[in-house]
Design a protein around this motif. Structure first.
Motif, PDB file in Angstrom:
ATOM      1  N   ALA A  15      23.839  47.177  74.547  1.00 24.95           N
ATOM      2  CA  ALA A  15      23.982  48.025  73.360  1.00 24.95           C
ATOM      3  C   ALA A  15      23.463  47.316  72.114  1.00 24.95           C
ATOM      4  O   ALA A  15      22.854  47.938  71.242  1.00 24.95           O
ATOM      5  N   THR A  16      23.662  46.015  72.039  1.00 23.00           N
ATOM      6  CA  THR A  16      23.159  45.250  70.907  1.00 23.00           C
ATOM      7  C   THR A  16      21.638  45.230  70.892  1.00 23.00           C
ATOM      8  O   THR A  16      21.013  45.404  69.839  1.00 23.00           O
ATOM      9  N   VAL A  17      21.038  45.037  72.048  1.00 28.14           N
ATOM     10  CA  VAL A  17      19.577  45.034  72.138  1.00 28.14           C
ATOM     11  C   VAL A  17      19.019  46.404  71.756  1.00 28.14           C
ATOM     12  O   VAL A  17      18.033  46.505  71.021  1.00 28.14           O
ATOM     13  N   VAL A  18      19.659  47.469  72.229  1.00 28.04           N
ATOM     14  CA  VAL A  18      19.194  48.820  71.903  1.00 28.04           C
ATOM     15  C   VAL A  18      19.329  49.074  70.403  1.00 28.04           C
ATOM     16  O   VAL A  18      18.464  49.708  69.796  1.00 28.04           O
ATOM     17  N   ALA A  19      20.369  48.571  69.786  1.00 25.42           N
ATOM     18  CA  ALA A  19      20.555  48.767  68.342  1.00 25.42           C
ATOM     19  C   ALA A  19      19.464  48.079  67.531  1.00 25.42           C
ATOM     20  O   ALA A  19      19.168  48.495  66.412  1.00 25.42           O
ATOM     21  N   LEU A  20      18.852  47.037  68.080  1.00 22.04           N
ATOM     22  CA  LEU A  20      17.786  46.339  67.374  1.00 22.04           C
ATOM     23  C   LEU A  20      16.435  47.053  67.479  1.00 22.04           C
ATOM     24  O   LEU A  20      15.505  46.713  66.751  1.00 22.04           O
ATOM     25  N   LEU A  21      16.334  48.025  68.371  1.00 23.70           N
ATOM     26  CA  LEU A  21      15.088  48.769  68.532  1.00 23.70           C
ATOM     27  C   LEU A  21      14.890  49.742  67.377  1.00 23.70           C
ATOM     28  O   LEU A  21      15.862  50.167  66.739  1.00 23.70           O
ATOM     29  N   CYS A  24      13.254  55.538  66.836  1.00 24.26           N
ATOM     30  CA  CYS A  24      12.554  56.446  67.753  1.00 24.26           C
ATOM     31  C   CYS A  24      12.578  55.936  69.191  1.00 24.26           C
ATOM     32  O   CYS A  24      12.380  56.711  70.121  1.00 24.26           O
ATOM     33  N   ARG A  25      12.857  54.674  69.403  1.00 27.43           N
ATOM     34  CA  ARG A  25      12.896  54.112  70.767  1.00 27.43           C
ATOM     35  C   ARG A  25      14.319  53.919  71.290  1.00 27.43           C
ATOM     36  O   ARG A  25      14.510  53.409  72.384  1.00 27.43           O
ATOM     37  N   GLN A  26      15.316  54.293  70.506  1.00 30.18           N
ATOM     38  CA  GLN A  26      16.708  54.113  70.915  1.00 30.18           C
ATOM     39  C   GLN A  26      17.237  55.239  71.786  1.00 30.18           C
ATOM     40  O   GLN A  26      18.242  55.073  72.459  1.00 30.18           O
ATOM     41  N   TYR A  27      16.580  56.386  71.799  1.00 30.57           N
ATOM     42  CA  TYR A  27      17.160  57.555  72.447  1.00 30.57           C
ATOM     43  C   TYR A  27      17.362  57.378  73.950  1.00 30.57           C
ATOM     44  O   TYR A  27      18.454  57.625  74.462  1.00 30.57           O
ATOM     45  N   GLY A  28      16.349  56.987  74.677  1.00 26.23           N
ATOM     46  CA  GLY A  28      16.472  56.842  76.130  1.00 26.23           C
ATOM     47  C   GLY A  28      17.530  55.834  76.544  1.00 26.23           C
ATOM     48  O   GLY A  28      18.472  56.170  77.281  1.00 26.23           O
ATOM     49  N   PRO A  29      17.407  54.580  76.079  1.00 28.11           N
ATOM     50  CA  PRO A  29      18.433  53.597  76.452  1.00 28.11           C
ATOM     51  C   PRO A  29      19.816  53.939  75.895  1.00 28.11           C
ATOM     52  O   PRO A  29      20.837  53.681  76.541  1.00 28.11           O
ATOM     53  N   GLY A  30      19.847  54.544  74.702  1.00 25.85           N
ATOM     54  CA  GLY A  30      21.131  54.908  74.108  1.00 25.85           C
ATOM     55  C   GLY A  30      21.867  55.959  74.916  1.00 25.85           C
ATOM     56  O   GLY A  30      23.082  55.879  75.112  1.00 25.85           O
ATOM     57  N   GLU A  81      19.847  68.180  62.240  1.00 21.78           N
ATOM     58  CA  GLU A  81      18.591  67.472  61.998  1.00 21.78           C
ATOM     59  C   GLU A  81      18.634  66.108  62.687  1.00 21.78           C
ATOM     60  O   GLU A  81      19.622  65.384  62.596  1.00 21.78           O
ATOM     61  N   VAL A  82      17.560  65.772  63.368  1.00 19.84           N
ATOM     62  CA  VAL A  82      17.452  64.481  64.061  1.00 19.84           C
ATOM     63  C   VAL A  82      16.755  63.498  63.129  1.00 19.84           C
ATOM     64  O   VAL A  82      15.717  63.811  62.556  1.00 19.84           O
ATOM     65  N   PRO A  83      17.322  62.281  62.934  1.00 16.60           N
ATOM     66  CA  PRO A  83      16.644  61.303  62.078  1.00 16.60           C
ATOM     67  C   PRO A  83      15.302  60.872  62.663  1.00 16.60           C
ATOM     68  O   PRO A  83      15.134  60.831  63.872  1.00 16.60           O
ATOM     69  N   LYS A  84      14.361  60.565  61.784  1.00 21.19           N
ATOM     70  CA  LYS A  84      13.026  60.165  62.234  1.00 21.19           C
ATOM     71  C   LYS A  84      12.891  58.681  62.379  1.00 21.19           C
ATOM     72  O   LYS A  84      13.547  57.882  61.923  1.00 21.19           O
TER      73      LYS A  84
END
Length: 84
Positions: A15-21, A24-30, A81-84
């Motif tokens: 979760a920490t690694v995903v938070a650093l992405l 726009c790249r957090q959705y799949g792993p999140g 609304e989805v953040p960009k």
């Protein structure tokens, strides 16, 4: 260290690694982490008691408050609304 704490520690590191992405790249792993979270919390609760599981549920709600709000709004039929 018990297996449940090891699994929970690996989940927290992921979760920490995903938070650093970038966002726009957090959705799949999140989403993957969000789906696995109840399983990890349930395993923790089974191994160590309901109090630790309750703390895990509160921590999960705190970490994923925006995605959970978004999902609840989508279930209500709203179009948030989805953040960009």
């Amino acid at each position: 260290m018990s297996p449940s704490l090891l699994i929970a520690s690996l989940w927290v590191l992921a979760a920490t690694v995903v938070a650093l992405l970038p966002m726009c790249r957090q959705y799949g792993p999140g989403v993957t982490l969000l789906i696995l979270a109840p399983l990890v919390i349930g395993f923790l609760g089974y191994q160590h008691g309901w109090l630790l599981a309750a703390g895990g549920v509160l921590a999960l709600g705190s970490m994923f408050r925006r995605p959970l709000r978004h999902g609840i709004a989508r279930l209500r039929g709203q179009n948030p609304e989805v953040p960009k």
